[in-house]
Design a protein around this motif. Structure first.
Motif, PDB file in Angstrom:
ATOM      1  N   ASP A   1       0.846  -1.187   0.000  1.00  0.00           N
ATOM      2  CA  ASP A   1       0.000   0.000   0.000  1.00  0.00           C
ATOM      3  C   ASP A   1       0.885   1.241   0.000  1.00  0.00           C
ATOM      4  O   ASP A   1       1.645   1.459   0.950  1.00  0.00           O
TER       5      ASP A   1
ATOM      6  N   ILE B   1       0.107   4.291   0.309  1.00  0.00           N
ATOM      7  CA  ILE B   1      -0.316   5.340   1.243  1.00  0.00           C
ATOM      8  C   ILE B   1       0.224   5.062   2.648  1.00  0.00           C
ATOM      9  O   ILE B   1       0.859   5.915   3.270  1.00  0.00           O
ATOM     10  N   SER B   2      -0.024   3.862   3.159  1.00  0.00           N
ATOM     11  CA  SER B   2       0.447   3.522   4.510  1.00  0.00           C
ATOM     12  C   SER B   2       1.890   3.056   4.542  1.00  0.00           C
ATOM     13  O   SER B   2       2.478   2.948   5.613  1.00  0.00           O
TER      14      SER B   2
ATOM     15  N   LYS C   1     -15.187  -4.299  -5.171  1.00  0.00           N
ATOM     16  CA  LYS C   1     -14.274  -3.160  -5.243  1.00  0.00           C
ATOM     17  C   LYS C   1     -14.064  -2.553  -3.870  1.00  0.00           C
ATOM     18  O   LYS C   1     -14.889  -2.694  -2.960  1.00  0.00           O
ATOM     19  N   SER C   2     -12.939  -1.871  -3.752  1.00  0.00           N
ATOM     20  CA  SER C   2     -12.594  -1.192  -2.506  1.00  0.00           C
ATOM     21  C   SER C   2     -13.291   0.154  -2.425  1.00  0.00           C
ATOM     22  O   SER C   2     -14.009   0.560  -3.351  1.00  0.00           O
ATOM     23  N   ARG C   3     -13.078   0.886  -1.335  1.00  0.00           N
ATOM     24  CA  ARG C   3     -13.675   2.205  -1.188  1.00  0.00           C
ATOM     25  C   ARG C   3     -13.166   3.170  -2.245  1.00  0.00           C
ATOM     26  O   ARG C   3     -13.864   4.104  -2.635  1.00  0.00           O
ATOM     27  N   GLU C   4     -11.930   2.946  -2.678  1.00  0.00           N
ATOM     28  CA  GLU C   4     -11.359   3.819  -3.699  1.00  0.00           C
ATOM     29  C   GLU C   4     -11.805   3.440  -5.104  1.00  0.00           C
ATOM     30  O   GLU C   4     -11.412   4.085  -6.077  1.00  0.00           O
ATOM     31  N   GLY C   5     -12.578   2.374  -5.247  1.00  0.00           N
ATOM     32  CA  GLY C   5     -13.058   1.966  -6.549  1.00  0.00           C
ATOM     33  C   GLY C   5     -12.179   0.970  -7.264  1.00  0.00           C
ATOM     34  O   GLY C   5     -12.437   0.636  -8.430  1.00  0.00           O
ATOM     35  N   HIS C   6     -11.144   0.452  -6.586  1.00  0.00           N
ATOM     36  CA  HIS C   6     -10.256  -0.526  -7.203  1.00  0.00           C
ATOM     37  C   HIS C   6     -10.811  -1.938  -7.012  1.00  0.00           C
ATOM     38  O   HIS C   6     -11.383  -2.264  -5.963  1.00  0.00           O
TER      39      HIS C   6
END
Length: 995
Positions: A621, A623-624, A687-692
């Motif tokens: 990830d 971001i993290s 899909k994830s929250r980000e749309g992936h």
């Protein structure tokens, strides 16, 4: 039918259509090992007729040479101990120069060791608190407290003798005293990195304390040491001299004990000495302070038995005088206005505070009817106290132990303040001279500085955290506890390691949460964390948990047994470093399966039967900046039909170098290929929250190995298996070894069909396999190189076993393949003499698969636990049992090609000319290169062009993102050294020139 054509030291065998060249070589038997026993050195491998007369003569000549060499070294050491003249230092320096010359001539170079393990000694602050000194096995490292960067390294003169103590000079704060285990004592100017002197005491030293004393109006150091051997321990005072006054060096024994003396503190100008031995507190006050002659100094000694075995102590002098411990200075003798306050930490977790103890003991002697001194009892720690210290003002007690919690005790109010969630058990706490900082050393090979006001870290130093063998400086008895679970098979403490292909200068390691050198502090060796290391500095870049962990929780089960964490045994990253695959194992404690068993042997079998094995897939990830768990497969190689006793262990894990995928092989003799897939739910993409789109991992292919579908009766401990993939991912090699057979399998990854099977091509436990072009390499009891195209054994080298068990060989033998330079490296264990002791170390060799003679060989001081190729570069990474990290790389040699028809000046060594006068110059090193091979002014390719479209006559360039990977290493205040950055940049340019 087989035919054998004998040659000179070589035989060629034709059997079953496979041609073999067998070269019987004692690979790994160094000269030092062969000299120890001439008869054994002359023996050939098993199955030969025995030593020849010529071999016996060579062995005897080697033995005589070694005896002469040992005598010369003893004479040099004797001279060097008395006076360090230039003549006594010439021979070791000359020997080192020859060794470096040989390494340089071979075209390969071994870097200096980085990393290492912090030993069981307190950190030392400089007086101005701008530097922190940390002790490793044979080095002292100086770190800047404002940047956490390494400033200087002090290397002791005797590598075979480990550091046992260090203390700042009390008369000159730029000087440092270092004691070594074999009786040596060295004096250093740590600000300049110069050794000022060396003395030999003649006995083992386990600790040192320095105080200041005025003699003839001159302030001098008086050194107190704890020395001796098992059964005879002493406290000795030393007056050390150098140069023309060396003959005036004095030593005087002050106290003797039959128990090990674990702690030593000195107050004032030697007025009071406090020590601990077992459960006894030992206090001595000087009886004749007016006599300045050391041999006439006498102490009056008193003892107090404490309720627990003492693990640590701290002492302060309250009243008008300040604390003076470990090298502090005081001028006044203890009086009635100055009390001696002592705090001790016990093996069972208790803290005892004794106020004005010396005066109370003296009063007790005068008035027999008085009760013994009573201590204030503080108890919070569950296990042995690792460290205890007084605060600067004496109002607080700071303690730490196995709970990973720093405890601060307010003595007047009885209140307690806790700082939880440290990364590992606390082994040392030091209060800075001004009292504004705490230096803490943890059991995970890290140290930090905390501010006393906010309890926030201001400095952090973390090294290699692999599980290595560590011995306690002072033997600490074990507290009787509930028996720990026993494994039914040998647990290999060889760490899981991987080098990301697209990452420069980093290595991933599966490491334990802590590995204490003290028996009283509970710790586990199971690797539950992922550590990312910088190869150039050996420092930690990041760390995260891979399994369920019990860092700060009370990890005790209902039966009072320690709850073990799962052990990560294998890790690999994908070719684009976006995926991470890990394999973890967990064995339940025997108390949990006791009701299922009939006896202890059956209990072990039930433990193995209920072992949990998981294959996990993680995604990076951005971001993290951490790995996130995506899929977890439980028991991926579980034998569902119970046709054999295979327990479902995963024996090897490899990544697909051409695409996102991994392959595993288990003790069930099945190879499984894993690929990522888009996750669906009711026919709709998840899909994830980000749309992936979310990804899951599944087994794409299962390939049973021929003739091994039914695994023989075995608990799995005698089975070894290894995998290797070709550089394009089209060919998978599987090696499988069981009790009765061993075979190599060549598998087509596209169809899953087994193309070739070669039984009995190797013997013994299989330690590794690899592929380089047309050659297949297998490492077992022999090193075998097989030409796949011609279907013949290119060569075979026998490896000396030294009588080591299969478990030791599997954990200490390594094979690594460098696809860029088309060679491979082999590391094998070697038994060698280290002084009067026999130790296990590693012999490292680099081979060209086409030739049986190694390109480069060297002996490393410790046993290797990991050998990995340097991705994106040429060479290898080694990590040994002392947590030292080294790189082995070919030396950079750029050819000089003159321009035809013009006489060119010799190349300049100036920095401005290091890459030539034009960035467009490229040397073609192919065989057909001639005068026209020097290209001037060629148009450079666009940065956006694909490397696959570059022709033979085009010029490669170094792209911006490649340089960014070197310089953008995270914290700008913790960049690698200039030397390391230069090596990375030079290696990048050398790759382009050799492509």
């Amino acid at each position: 039918m087989s035919k054998r054509r004998h040659g000179e030291g070589r035989a060629e065998e034709v059997d079953g259509g496979i041609s073999k060249k067998i070269k019987t070589v004692h690979f790994g038997a160094s000269e030092a090992a062969r000299h120890n026993n001439s008869q054994e050195a002359a023996q050939t491998m098993e199955g030969t007729s025995g030593p020849t007369n010529r071999e016996l003569r060579i062995a005897r000549r080697y033995a005589r040479k070694e005896r002469r060499k040992a005598r010369r070294e003893q004479e040099i050491e004797a001279v060097g101990e008395e006076d360090h003249t230039n003549e006594s230092r010439q021979k070791p320096l000359k020997k080192k120069t020859k060794q470096n010359a040989r390494r340089k001539a071979s075209g390969w170079q071994v870097s200096d060791a980085v990393g290492g393990y912090l030993i069981d000694l307190d950190p030392v602050f400089s007086v101005d608190e701008e530097y922190l000194l940390l002790a490793y096995a044979s080095t002292i490292r100086v770190y800047a407290t404002n940047t956490s960067l390494l400033v200087r390294t002090l290397s002791t003169s005797t590598k075979q003798s480990g550091i046992t103590g260090l203390a700042l000079s009390a008369s000159n704060f730029s000087h440092l005293y270092v004691t070594l285990s074999q009786g040596h004592l060295e004096k250093w100017d740590w600000t300049e990195g110069q050794r000022l002197g060396k003395w030999t005491t003649g006995s083992q030293i386990s600790g040192v304390t320095v105080i200041s004393q005025t003699s003839h109006n001159v302030e001098e150091d008086l050194i107190y040491t704890v020395d001796g051997r098992p059964g005879s321990w002493m406290i000795t005072a030393h007056h050390l001299r150098l140069g023309k006054d060396a003959n005036q060096t004095e030593a005087h024994t002050l106290y003797k004990s039959t128990e090990p003396i674990s702690s030593l503190k000195v107050l004032g100008s030697g007025d009071v000495v406090v020590a601990s031995a077992g459960s006894r507190l030992i206090l001595g006050n000087i009886a004749n302070s007016e006599d300045s002659v050391l041999k006439n100094v006498k102490y009056t000694w008193r003892e107090l038995t404490c309720p627990e075995w003492i693990t640590t102590i701290d002492v302060r002098m309250s009243g008008d005088q300040k604390e003076a411990v470990d090298g502090g200075t005081m001028s006044a003798s203890p009086t009635s206005s100055n009390s001696i306050d002592i705090v001790t930490g016990g093996l069972k977790g208790s803290v005892y505070v004794y106020r004005d103890l010396l005066a109370k003991l003296i009063q007790k002697e005068r008035k027999k009817h008085l009760p013994p001194p009573i201590a204030q009892h503080l108890h919070w720690h569950r296990t042995g106290v690792g460290a205890v210290k007084w605060s600067a003002d004496g109002n607080y007690i700071i303690s730490g132990g196995g709970e990973t919690v720093l405890a601060l005790w307010q003595l007047d109010t009885g209140q307690q303040q806790l700082l939880p969630h440290l990364s590992a058990p606390i082994e040392s706490v030091v209060v800075s001279p001004s009292g504004v900082s705490y230096a803490i050393r943890l059991a995970d090979n890290s140290a930090m500085i905390l501010s006393t006001a906010e309890l926030q870290p201001t400095v952090s130093v973390s090294g290699v955290q692999v599980a290595v063998s560590r011995s306690s400086r002072i033997p600490i008895p074990n507290v009787p506890r509930v028996a720990e679970p026993a494994n039914g098979f040998s647990t290999i403490r060889r760490p899981a390691a991987a080098v990301p292909r697209s990452s420069i200068g980093q290595v991933l390691l599966a490491v334990p949460g802590a590995l204490s050198s003290r028996v009283g502090i509970a710790s586990t060796k199971n690797a539950a964390y992922l550590q990312t290391l910088d190869v150039g500095t050996g420092s930690q870049a990041s760390r995260q948990a891979l399994t369920r962990t019990k860092v700060t929780d009370k990890n005790i089960g209902p039966e009072l047994n320690t709850i073990e964490e799962p052990n990560v045994v294998l890790i690999q990253t994908s070719h684009n470093v976006q995926w991470l695959a890990t394999v973890e194992e967990w064995i339940p404690p025997w108390q949990d399966v006791l009701f299922l068993a009939t006896d202890r042997q059956d209990t072990t079998e039930k433990q193995i039967l209920h072992m949990e094995i998981h294959l996990k897939f993680w995604q990076w990830d951005d971001i993290s900046k951490q790995w996130e768990l995506v899929s977890r497969i439980e028991a991926p190689h579980h034998n569902s039909d119970h046709s054999s006793r295979a327990i479902g262990r995963i024996l090897d894990l490899v990544e697909d170098p051409s695409s996102s995928g991994f392959a595993t092989i288990g003790d069930d003799a099945i190879v499984r290929i894993w690929r990522p897939e888009i996750r669906y739910r009711d026919g709709i993409k998840v899909k994830s929250r980000e749309g992936h789109s979310l990804i899951t991992w599944n087994c794409r292919q299962s390939i049973p190995l021929a003739a091994l579908n039914e695994v023989e009766e075995s608990d799995g401990s005698q089975i070894t298996a290894r995998l290797a993939l070709s550089i394009d991912g089209s060919l998978l090699v599987a090696g499988y070894q069981s009790l009765s057979s061993s075979s190599l399998y060549l598998i087509d990854t596209e169809s899953g069909n087994i193309r070739i099977v070669r039984p009995d091509i190797f013997s013994g436990p299989l330690m590794g396999v690899g592929i380089i072009d047309r050659y297949l390499i297998a490492l077992a009891h022999h090193l075998v190189v097989w030409d796949i195209v011609d279907d013949r054994i290119q060569y075979e080298i026998a490896i000396r076993s030294y009588g080591l068990s299969n478990r030791t060989q599997v954990s200490a033998m390594h094979l690594a393949v460098d696809q860029q330079s088309k060679n491979f490296a082999v590391a094998i264990p070697e038994v060698a003499k280290a002084g009067s002791e026999t130790k296990l170390r590693s012999q490292l060799a680099v081979f060209d698969p086409a030739h049986s003679n190694p390109i480069f060989t060297t002996a490393l001081p410790q046993t290797l636990v990991a050998l990995l190729p340097l991705e994106q570069k040429r060479g290898y990474i080694t990590i040994d049992s002392a947590a030292d990290l080294r790189t082995l790389r070919p030396t950079l040699q750029l050819a000089y090609v003159p321009i035809e028809g013009k006489e060119q000046p010799a190349p300049q060594n100036e920095l401005k000319n290091i890459y030539g006068t034009s960035i467009g110059i490229l040397l073609d090193k192919s065989k057909n290169s001639g005068p026209n091979a020097l290209l001037l002014g060629k148009p450079l390719k666009s940065v956006d062009d694909s490397l696959g479209d570059v022709g033979d006559d085009d010029v490669f360039i170094v792209r911006q993102h490649e340089l960014a990977e070197i310089f953008d290493s995270g914290n700008p205040l913790a960049l690698p050294s200039v030397t390391t950055l230069f090596e990375h940049v030079a290696g990048l340019f050398s790759q382009k020139l050799s492509t």
